[in-house]
Design an enzyme around this catalytic site. Structure first.
Site, mmCIF file in Angstrom:
data_model
loop_
_atom_site.group_PDB
_atom_site.id
_atom_site.type_symbol
_atom_site.label_atom_id
_atom_site.label_comp_id
_atom_site.label_asym_id
_atom_site.label_seq_id
_atom_site.Cartn_x
_atom_site.Cartn_y
_atom_site.Cartn_z
ATOM 1 N N GLU A 28 106.379 198.939 43.271
ATOM 2 C CA GLU A 28 107.557 199.358 44.022
ATOM 3 C C GLU A 28 108.713 199.651 43.082
ATOM 4 O O GLU A 28 108.932 198.974 42.098
ATOM 5 C CB GLU A 28 107.969 198.265 45.015
ATOM 6 N N ASP A 87 112.562 192.201 53.179
ATOM 7 C CA ASP A 87 113.485 193.341 53.097
ATOM 8 C C ASP A 87 114.735 193.075 53.942
ATOM 9 O O ASP A 87 115.856 193.312 53.511
ATOM 10 C CB ASP A 87 112.834 194.625 53.615
HETATM 11 ZN ZN LIG Z 1 109.968 196.648 51.494
#
Ligand SMILES: [Zn+2]
Length: 137
Positions: A28, A87
């Protein structure tokens, strides 16, 4: 913190996000969003960002105290652009504009959320900033 009104994101900046996500895949990509003249125009890549193919964590303690940011950006190596619980925790800490780009990182594979994780529509603006930071349409 005062919530700043944003007109949209510069097309070049969105392309940078998608390109960075592509080149980081399957890990990521994580960064912070900065604005120029109410347009998201800068991405700050964070030193000390932990990146793996299961989660990306922005280490907020690494940030200079005076660094202004309207939110965050990160990528998902899957086709799921829904924010995870981690998140959402991160979104609530910094800013009100949070972009998630997901595989295959094309023009449709991204979304923006507010600090609570609600989808928000932002415009992609075809503008450039010159050396004097003037807005050019
Ligand atoms: Zn995420």
């Amino acid at each position: 913190m005062k919530i700043k009104k944003i007109m949209g994101i510069a097309k070049d900046t969105l392309n940078f996000i998608l390109e960075a996500s592509r080149s980081t895949h399957p890990n990521e990509f994580v960064g912070l969003l900065q604005t120029e003249k109410e347009v998201i125009a800068n991405i700050i890549l964070l030193p000390g960002t932990i990146s793996s193919n299961t989660s990306a964590v922005i280490r907020l303690e690494m940030l200079p105290m005076d660094l202004y940011s309207v939110g965050s950006v990160h990528s998902h190596p899957t086709q799921n652009k829904t924010p995870s619980l981690a998140d959402l925790r991160m979104f609530s800490k910094k800013g009100d504009y949070h972009i998630i780009a997901c595989y295959p990182y094309d023009e449709q594979s991204w979304a923006c959320y507010d600090r609570l994780g609600n989808r928000r529509d932002i415009k992609v603006l075809n503008i450039k900033f010159d050396e004097n930071e003037e807005l050019l349409w």
